[in-house]
Design a protein around this motif. Structure first.
Motif, PDB file in Angstrom:
ATOM      1  N   ILE A   1       0.833  -1.208   0.000  1.00 41.79           N
ATOM      2  CA  ILE A   1       0.000   0.000   0.000  1.00 41.79           C
ATOM      3  C   ILE A   1       0.862   1.249   0.000  1.00 41.79           C
ATOM      4  N   SER A   2       1.931   1.239   0.785  1.00 41.52           N
ATOM      5  CA  SER A   2       2.793   2.427   0.851  1.00 41.52           C
ATOM      6  C   SER A   2       3.451   2.707  -0.498  1.00 41.52           C
ATOM      7  N   TYR A   3       3.786   1.663  -1.268  1.00 38.95           N
ATOM      8  CA  TYR A   3       4.381   1.857  -2.589  1.00 38.95           C
ATOM      9  C   TYR A   3       3.367   2.397  -3.592  1.00 38.95           C
ATOM     10  N   LEU A   4       2.096   2.074  -3.402  1.00 39.28           N
ATOM     11  CA  LEU A   4       1.053   2.528  -4.311  1.00 39.28           C
ATOM     12  C   LEU A   4       0.627   3.968  -4.057  1.00 39.28           C
ATOM     13  N   MET A   5       0.928   4.469  -2.874  1.00 36.67           N
ATOM     14  CA  MET A   5       0.429   5.788  -2.474  1.00 36.67           C
ATOM     15  C   MET A   5       1.348   6.912  -2.935  1.00 36.67           C
ATOM     16  N   SER A   6       0.719   7.989  -3.341  1.00 36.63           N
ATOM     17  CA  SER A   6       1.436   9.229  -3.650  1.00 36.63           C
ATOM     18  C   SER A   6       1.462  10.096  -2.400  1.00 36.63           C
TER      19      SER A   6
END
Length: 273
Positions: free
Chosen positions: A173-178
């Protein structure tokens, strides 16, 4: 056997049910088996267990097996809860086939110990949540005070954060978030926490806080509560090695991701007061 001993025995029996209920998500999570047995640094695991003992001691005051008013009794309750958690974790991991003869003793202890803490929390909360504690005996404890409420918020935060921190989803999730997503999640975390604290409140707090004072409540409880949630999120991620070799901005995003369930856990602290 006197009545006090019988009551304590009943509370201890309920504690086993509470330990199983609260620890089940961890006991049946593959990442937890792997981290506890092989991946987690043993020094970090030991530090977590040692840090959990004061938490269990404080929690025993608010939601132990029975109302107690001496430090010795609180300590015995906390140790009994940890023993219950250790036993429940051992039995369940054996029954579901996670503990096998080919594992080393260190691997077995790691798998058990990592689930024993949330099980111990469940053991202490069992009596309170199952409605067994007497209102007259707990009257004074319901007015926990500012520091007491922050402590209970930290217990709620660490319980939910610890259940989610070992999963891969936090990293994904952290990698997907801007950065925009991260800011929105911070706002959502603060909003959820504030709604719980302000609308539902903590027992006894309405007498001190007063109705209709949203801003003071936000500054006094919501912001400190979210700060606690973030600190605990970072600590849980560090304990499981999720922050190792990760850039600072990615570490911050993971803390924000885990901070949402941690904030929700902090918000539900009213349920154990």
């Amino acid at each position: 056997m006197d009545q006090a001993s019988r009551d304590y025995g009943k509370g201890l029996a309920r504690a086993f049910g509470g330990a199983l209920l609260f620890a089940l998500p961890l006991l049946m999570t593959m990442e937890m088996w792997s981290l506890g047995g092989f991946a987690i640094d043993r020094v970090r695991l030991l530090l977590f267990i040692l840090a959990s003992l004061p938490m269990l001691l404080g929690l025993s005051y608010y939601a132990g097996f029975e109302p107690t008013f001496r430090l010795r009794d609180e300590l015995l309750d906390a140790l009994a809860a940890f023993a219950v958690g250790f036993i429940v974790a051992t039995l369940m991991l054996t029954v579901i086939g996670v503990l096998t003869p080919d594992l080393t003793l260190a691997e077995m202890v790691g798998k058990i110990a990592i689930a024993a803490v949330p099980a111990a929390v469940g053991a202490l909360l069992a009596g309170k949540q199952f409605g067994t504690r007497d209102l007259q005996d707990t009257r004074e404890r319901e007015n926990a005070g500012f520091l007491g409420i922050l402590f209970l918020m930290s217990v709620g935060a660490i319980f939910l954060a610890f259940n989610i921190a070992p999963t891969e989803e936090v990293m994904v999730i952290s990698y997907l978030m801007s950065p925009g997503h991260a800011i929105a999640l911070i706002a959502a975390s603060l909003g959820v926490l504030h709604v719980f604290v302000y609308a539902l409140g903590f027992r006894g707090e309405h007498r001190r806080r007063g109705a209709g004072r949203s801003v003071p409540t936000f500054l006094r409880y919501t912001l400190p509560g979210y700060a606690i949630a973030l600190v605990i999120s970072v600590y849980c991620l560090w304990t499981f090695g999720r922050l190792d070799g990760v850039a600072l901005h990615e570490q911050a995003t993971m803390a924000v991701v885990l901070g949402f369930p941690a904030a929700l856990g902090a918000a539900t602290a009213r349920l154990v007061t």
